[in-house]
Scaffold this motif. Structure first.
Motif, PDB file in Angstrom:
ATOM      1  N   UNK A  89       0.811  -1.226   0.000  1.00  0.00           N
ATOM      2  CA  UNK A  89       0.000   0.000   0.000  1.00  0.00           C
ATOM      3  C   UNK A  89       0.842   1.273   0.000  1.00  0.00           C
ATOM      4  N   UNK A  90       2.113   1.179   0.371  1.00  0.00           N
ATOM      5  CA  UNK A  90       2.983   2.350   0.393  1.00  0.00           C
ATOM      6  C   UNK A  90       3.221   2.919  -1.006  1.00  0.00           C
ATOM      7  N   UNK A  91       2.851   2.174  -2.057  1.00  0.00           N
ATOM      8  CA  UNK A  91       2.946   2.723  -3.412  1.00  0.00           C
ATOM      9  C   UNK A  91       2.126   4.002  -3.551  1.00  0.00           C
ATOM     10  N   UNK A  92       1.052   4.130  -2.768  1.00  0.00           N
ATOM     11  CA  UNK A  92       0.228   5.344  -2.792  1.00  0.00           C
ATOM     12  C   UNK A  92       1.071   6.545  -2.346  1.00  0.00           C
ATOM     13  N   UNK A  93       1.951   6.344  -1.363  1.00  0.00           N
ATOM     14  CA  UNK A  93       2.829   7.417  -0.907  1.00  0.00           C
ATOM     15  C   UNK A  93       3.980   7.662  -1.885  1.00  0.00           C
ATOM     16  N   UNK A  94       4.529   6.596  -2.403  1.00  0.00           N
ATOM     17  CA  UNK A  94       5.733   6.705  -3.224  1.00  0.00           C
ATOM     18  C   UNK A  94       5.464   7.278  -4.612  1.00  0.00           C
ATOM     19  N   UNK A  95       4.313   6.955  -5.200  1.00  0.00           N
ATOM     20  CA  UNK A  95       4.044   7.349  -6.585  1.00  0.00           C
ATOM     21  C   UNK A  95       2.528   7.466  -6.799  1.00  0.00           C
ATOM     22  N   UNK A  96       1.883   8.495  -6.189  1.00  0.00           N
ATOM     23  CA  UNK A  96       0.411   8.552  -6.209  1.00  0.00           C
ATOM     24  C   UNK A  96      -0.199   8.669  -7.609  1.00  0.00           C
ATOM     25  N   UNK A  97       0.542   9.199  -8.570  1.00  0.00           N
ATOM     26  CA  UNK A  97       0.002   9.339  -9.930  1.00  0.00           C
ATOM     27  C   UNK A  97       0.530   8.265 -10.878  1.00  0.00           C
ATOM     28  N   UNK A  98       1.338   7.354 -10.358  1.00  0.00           N
ATOM     29  CA  UNK A  98       1.911   6.297 -11.193  1.00  0.00           C
ATOM     30  C   UNK A  98       1.556   4.941 -10.620  1.00  0.00           C
ATOM     31  N   UNK A  99       2.545   4.283 -10.011  1.00  0.00           N
ATOM     32  CA  UNK A  99       2.334   2.937  -9.471  1.00  0.00           C
ATOM     33  C   UNK A  99       1.296   2.890  -8.357  1.00  0.00           C
ATOM     34  N   UNK A 100       0.940   4.049  -7.783  1.00  0.00           N
ATOM     35  CA  UNK A 100      -0.048   4.086  -6.715  1.00  0.00           C
ATOM     36  C   UNK A 100      -1.476   4.285  -7.195  1.00  0.00           C
ATOM     37  N   UNK A 101      -1.714   4.160  -8.517  1.00  0.00           N
ATOM     38  CA  UNK A 101      -3.093   4.256  -9.019  1.00  0.00           C
ATOM     39  C   UNK A 101      -3.952   3.205  -8.314  1.00  0.00           C
TER      40      UNK A 101
END
Length: 127
Positions: A89-101
């Motif tokens: 879920x940390x992908x939301x923090x790391x790349x909210x417009x990319x891998x955190x979609x």
């Protein structure tokens, strides 16, 4: 502090973003939202095939600071969800417009985008 606000996205006042390509909307939460939440530890998303109406709750994001409902910027059918968020879920923090979609939706009516904030309007809201 300056936050990423891509010009190719539209925004809800509740900080979800949407980018539409060929009738498919990709949806997530903004850089500002992920920063305000802090470390994201859990994301609950709808199932593929679910129908959403503009403004409907589609899930929950939980961080070390808060739990927040997620709202759909457009109406349509969920065609894909980001399964990676279940384990990372940390992908939301790391790349909210990319891998955190978070999800993709087949849009029912692209004119709903006219009801959303532009990048400039959203930038004014968060500054």
């Amino acid at each position: 502090m300056s936050f990423e606000v891509p010009e190719n996205c539209n925004y809800l006042e509740s900080h979800e973003w949407v980018s539409v390509t060929d009738g498919t909307a990709t949806i997530g939460i903004s850089d500002f939202a992920q920063d305000e939440l802090g470390d994201v530890v859990f994301v609950e998303l709808p199932s593929e095939g679910d129908e959403l109406a503009q403004g409907d709750e589609f899930g929950v994001v939980e961080s070390i600071k808060a739990v927040s409902d997620l709202y759909s910027p457009v109406s349509g059918t969920v065609t894909d969800i980001n399964d990676e968020l279940e384990s990372t879920p940390e992908l939301v923090n790391e790349d909210p417009f990319g891998d955190g979609w978070m999800l993709e939706v087949e849009v029912d009516d692209e004119s709903e985008l006219d009801d959303l904030l532009s990048a400039d309007e959203y930038r004014d809201q968060i500054e």
